[in-house]
Design a protein around this motif. Structure first.
Motif, PDB file in Angstrom:
ATOM      1  N   GLY A  36       0.978  -0.906   0.025  1.00 10.03           N
ATOM      2  CA  GLY A  36       0.109   0.089   0.052  1.00 10.03           C
ATOM      3  C   GLY A  36       0.859   1.508  -0.008  1.00 10.03           C
ATOM      4  O   GLY A  36       2.085   1.381  -0.119  1.00 10.03           O
ATOM      5  N   ARG A  37       0.014   2.280   0.269  1.00 10.06           N
ATOM      6  CA  ARG A  37       0.999   3.462   0.164  1.00 10.06           C
ATOM      7  C   ARG A  37       1.543   3.923   1.591  1.00 10.06           C
ATOM      8  O   ARG A  37       1.049   3.605   2.632  1.00 10.06           O
ATOM      9  CB  ARG A  37      -0.299   4.921  -0.029  1.00 10.06           C
ATOM     10  N   ARG A  38       2.599   4.673   1.380  1.00  7.54           N
ATOM     11  CA  ARG A  38       3.488   5.151   2.580  1.00  7.54           C
ATOM     12  C   ARG A  38       4.080   4.132   3.330  1.00  7.54           C
ATOM     13  O   ARG A  38       4.056   4.386   4.634  1.00  7.54           O
ATOM     14  CB  ARG A  38       2.407   6.268   3.374  1.00  7.54           C
ATOM     15  N   VAL A  39       4.009   2.731   2.810  1.00  8.21           N
ATOM     16  CA  VAL A  39       4.870   1.679   3.580  1.00  8.21           C
ATOM     17  C   VAL A  39       6.241   1.971   3.638  1.00  8.21           C
ATOM     18  O   VAL A  39       6.815   2.129   2.532  1.00  8.21           O
ATOM     19  CB  VAL A  39       4.394   0.520   2.937  1.00  8.21           C
ATOM     20  N   ARG A  49       5.090 -16.500  -0.143  1.00  6.80           N
ATOM     21  CA  ARG A  49       4.615 -16.955  -1.652  1.00  6.80           C
ATOM     22  C   ARG A  49       3.534 -15.715  -2.095  1.00  6.80           C
ATOM     23  O   ARG A  49       3.465 -15.106  -3.316  1.00  6.80           O
ATOM     24  CB  ARG A  49       3.693 -18.111  -1.496  1.00  6.80           C
ATOM     25  N   THR A  50       2.385 -15.212  -1.317  1.00 13.97           N
ATOM     26  CA  THR A  50       1.623 -14.029  -1.483  1.00 13.97           C
ATOM     27  C   THR A  50       1.885 -13.193  -0.565  1.00 13.97           C
ATOM     28  O   THR A  50       2.149 -13.419   0.965  1.00 13.97           O
ATOM     29  CB  THR A  50       0.234 -14.648  -1.354  1.00 13.97           C
ATOM     30  N   CYS A  51       1.774 -11.827  -0.462  1.00 15.24           N
ATOM     31  CA  CYS A  51       2.253 -10.817   0.457  1.00 15.24           C
ATOM     32  C   CYS A  51       1.321  -9.592   0.092  1.00 15.24           C
ATOM     33  O   CYS A  51       1.210  -9.284  -1.073  1.00 15.24           O
ATOM     34  CB  CYS A  51       3.515 -10.240   0.536  1.00 15.24           C
ATOM     35  N   GLN A  52       0.563  -9.120   1.310  1.00  8.94           N
ATOM     36  CA  GLN A  52      -0.185  -7.785   1.261  1.00  8.94           C
ATOM     37  C   GLN A  52       0.124  -7.074   2.238  1.00  8.94           C
ATOM     38  O   GLN A  52       0.181  -7.499   3.547  1.00  8.94           O
ATOM     39  CB  GLN A  52      -1.763  -8.232   1.110  1.00  8.94           C
ATOM     40  N   ILE A  53       0.660  -5.786   2.240  1.00  9.84           N
ATOM     41  CA  ILE A  53       0.809  -4.973   3.196  1.00  9.84           C
ATOM     42  C   ILE A  53       0.198  -3.802   2.995  1.00  9.84           C
ATOM     43  O   ILE A  53       0.274  -3.125   2.057  1.00  9.84           O
ATOM     44  CB  ILE A  53       2.558  -4.780   2.996  1.00  9.84           C
ATOM     45  N   ASP A  54      -0.651  -3.359   4.004  1.00  7.53           N
ATOM     46  CA  ASP A  54      -1.611  -2.311   3.512  1.00  7.53           C
ATOM     47  C   ASP A  54      -1.016  -0.889   4.130  1.00  7.53           C
ATOM     48  O   ASP A  54       0.160  -1.001   4.678  1.00  7.53           O
ATOM     49  CB  ASP A  54      -2.904  -2.586   4.304  1.00  7.53           C
ATOM     50  N   ASP A  55      -1.578   0.023   3.692  1.00  6.74           N
ATOM     51  CA  ASP A  55      -0.975   1.594   4.040  1.00  6.74           C
ATOM     52  C   ASP A  55      -0.647   1.787   5.472  1.00  6.74           C
ATOM     53  O   ASP A  55      -1.084   1.474   6.439  1.00  6.74           O
ATOM     54  CB  ASP A  55      -2.049   2.631   3.794  1.00  6.74           C
ATOM     55  N   LYS A  72       0.121 -11.283   5.612  1.00  8.67           N
ATOM     56  CA  LYS A  72      -0.921 -10.123   5.503  1.00  8.67           C
ATOM     57  C   LYS A  72      -0.616  -9.257   6.727  1.00  8.67           C
ATOM     58  O   LYS A  72      -0.860  -9.729   7.757  1.00  8.67           O
ATOM     59  CB  LYS A  72      -2.291 -10.782   5.673  1.00  8.67           C
ATOM     60  N   LEU A  73      -0.364  -8.055   6.344  1.00  8.96           N
ATOM     61  CA  LEU A  73      -0.233  -6.824   7.189  1.00  8.96           C
ATOM     62  C   LEU A  73      -1.326  -5.735   6.933  1.00  8.96           C
ATOM     63  O   LEU A  73      -1.320  -5.179   5.837  1.00  8.96           O
ATOM     64  CB  LEU A  73       1.081  -6.145   7.182  1.00  8.96           C
ATOM     65  N   GLY A  74      -2.334  -5.434   8.137  1.00  8.37           N
ATOM     66  CA  GLY A  74      -2.872  -4.673   7.854  1.00  8.37           C
ATOM     67  C   GLY A  74      -2.457  -3.058   7.809  1.00  8.37           C
ATOM     68  O   GLY A  74      -1.409  -3.018   8.109  1.00  8.37           O
ATOM     69  N   ASP A  75      -3.315  -2.159   7.795  1.00  9.56           N
ATOM     70  CA  ASP A  75      -2.919  -0.701   7.820  1.00  9.56           C
ATOM     71  C   ASP A  75      -2.204  -0.343   9.208  1.00  9.56           C
ATOM     72  O   ASP A  75      -2.704  -1.027  10.079  1.00  9.56           O
ATOM     73  CB  ASP A  75      -3.954   0.266   7.408  1.00  9.56           C
ATOM     74  N   HIS A  76      -1.169   0.545   9.191  1.00  7.93           N
ATOM     75  CA  HIS A  76      -0.561   1.003  10.424  1.00  7.93           C
ATOM     76  C   HIS A  76      -0.002  -0.075  10.989  1.00  7.93           C
ATOM     77  O   HIS A  76       0.350   0.057  12.471  1.00  7.93           O
ATOM     78  CB  HIS A  76      -1.759   1.870  11.335  1.00  7.93           C
TER      79      HIS A  76
END
Length: 241
Positions: A36-39, A49-55, A72-76
């Motif tokens: 995401g933004r500002r990470v 294998r799959t990665c999601q890092i939120d704003d 998976k990392l949520g925002d903040h």
């Protein structure tokens, strides 16, 4: 396959040396990570294998995340320094959660066990794991929202020889230093666990102080105790978490 894995880690190590904005670009282009933004990402290796890092999430220096199927990392979310996260089907750090430093969160790959396993580590929204803790999630470890694994040197174990069982910690719990949790044990919501407790079973005592070897409820929490565990775990925590 082994050679491919080594080349992948070598490439990830090289990417770790880049400035944060170039890291984000390389992770997206070469590995398909959703970032995401500002990470901001420090000198750390992220292998999933799959990665999601939120704003607005931040990952500090000298962290190693390796062999994770789904990250998976949520925002903040905040990950400090010198943490190891290894293996497992899912590592899910909820919104505004935090790993501070020198924690080891590990799942044994392809364990020799007699039961089905569920290798997932889930840290609830606004929850914190402080310093020097060891968490085995060869089977599921689920920590509720706004819970603190505090102090140092606690260990949570889901495997014992050839059998595994999950571990659960409820929301708004405070777990003190040097706690031990055995496979299949559980802590209730809104509890305080005293230093050095050994939790060997599922304890159902919402709103109680829990302590001892083996751990058991010893007294109801006072109004002041309840006020402290219900305080925000971070100054920037939204009111809806």
């Amino acid at each position: 396959m082994h050679r491919t894995a080594k080349l992948r880690l070598l490439l990830l190590a090289c990417i770790a040396l880049l400035p944060s904005f170039l890291k984000r670009l390389c992770y997206r282009l070469f590995f398909g990570y959703r970032i995401g933004r500002r990470v901001r990402i420090g000198l750390s290796i992220i292998d999933a294998r799959t990665c999601q890092i939120d704003d607005d999430s931040r990952i500090g220096h000298l962290n190693v995340i390796t062999g994770v199927a789904n990250l998976k990392l949520g925002d903040h979310v905040k990950i400090g320094h010198l943490n190891i996260i290894r293996g497992g089907e899912l590592v899910d750090l909820g919104r505004y959660s935090e790993l501070i430093r020198m924690n080891e969160i590990n799942s044994i790959p392809e364990p020799d066990v007699v039961n089905p396993v569920d290798p997932r580590f889930m840290l609830g929204n606004g929850s914190i794991v402080t310093t020097g803790h060891k968490i085995d999630f060869t089977d599921r470890v689920e920590i509720g929202r706004r819970t603190i694994i505090g102090g140092r040197n606690s260990s949570l174990w889901t495997h014992n020889r050839q059998r595994t069982q999950p571990i659960t910690i409820g929301e708004f719990a405070y777990v003190g230093s040097e706690i031990r949790m055995t496979p299949g044990s559980a802590l209730p919501p809104r509890c305080v666990v005293g230093i050095g407790a050994v939790v060997t079973r599922k304890i159902e005592a919402d709103g109680w102080m829990i302590a001892g070897v083996p751990a058991k409820p010893i007294r109801e929490l006072t109004a002041e105790d309840k006020f402290l565990i219900e305080r925000k775990t971070r100054p920037d925590l939204p009111d809806d978490i």
